[in-house]
Design an enzyme around this catalytic site. Sequence first.
Site: not given
Length: 325
Positions: A26, A97, A133, A157, A179
Site C-alpha cells: 500500500d 484510482e 479504483k 475502495t 477499510f
Amino acid sequence: ILLLNRAAMGSTSLDQLKAVTTVVADTGDFNSIKKYTPTDATTNPSLLLQAAKMPEYQELVEKIVKSSPSLEEAFDNLFIEFGIEILKIIPGRVSTEVDARLSYDTEAQVSKARKLISMYEKRGIPRDRILIKLSSSWEGIAACGVLEAEGIHCNMTLLFSLCQAVKCHEARATLISPFVGRILDWYVANTDTKTYQPDEDPGVKSVREIYNYLKKHGSSTQVMGASFRNVGEILALAGCDLLTIAPKFLEALSNSSDPVQRKLSPDAAAAASSGHTDTLQFDQAAFKAALEADKMAFEKLTTGIQGFSADAEKLEQLLKDIQSK
C-alpha cells in the site's frame, strides 16, 4: 483456525502470511515495493502526493509535468507513470484510482477509467495488470458494473459496510477493499471503548462478515483488507484473499518470526452457521437507507471521498507549482 505447517514456523511472519494471503504493498514508493516483494501494489491520491514530495522522485515528477500539455493530463500521466514503474517491480497488478472528485458521477468515472486503461494500453500494459479504483458510492458501483462488462477490472475502495459489498458483488467487481483501520477509528472516536483485541476489532469483524458472506454465496469478487492501524488487525485477517499493507507494517512482519494462524478460508466461510444465509438485495433506495442507517459507514464513505478529493487537489497544486517554474 488453521495453523500453518511446521516448515513455515522458521520463516518470518510476512513469509507465513504470504503463504495464505496475497500480500499487496500500500504505497507509491518504488523502494519499499522492491524491499518487500509483494504480488500487487495499490496507489491513491494521498500515497502519490506523499511520493511526489520525496526528493528521489522529483526528477520523474518534473519530467511528467513538463511533457504534459495540460494540468489534467499531467495529473493522469503521474498516475500512469508511477503505475508503469511499479509494474516493472511486481509480478501482479497495480491499482490506479479514478479521481475521487468524480465519485458521485457514474458517466464521468466510466469515461476517466476508460481513458486510464487506454493510456496504459498505449504504453504496452495489458488491462489485466491494472485494477481501476473507484469509490464504493452508488454511482461508483454502477460505474464498476459498466467497466467490468467491458473487461476493465475494478478495485472498489472506501468500503465500510455489507450493503456496499453486496452491490459490488452484483456489479461483478474484481476486488473490494474494506477499510479496517478507518472503521476502528470511528468506533474509538464515537464510543466509550478505546482499545480492542484483534478478534473484537470492529474493522476486523466487518471484513470477516463481508468475506464470509461473499464466499458463502459463491461470489467471484475478492476481498482485500485495507487501511490497517496495527499488525494485530492484519494477522486477524490471515487467509483473506488479499491484504494491502503499508511499508511500516510490512517491515514489522518481516522482522517477526511469530507463528501466523489462518483465520479465514472459503471452506470455513461456507460451513459457518452464523452470518447471512439469505441472499441480500438492495435497490438504490434500499442501499441509501442501509448506508444512512449505518452511521459509521455513511460518515466514513463521505469523509473518505472528501479526503481523497482534498489530496487530489493538493497533488494538482503541486503539479501546477512545478508547471509554473
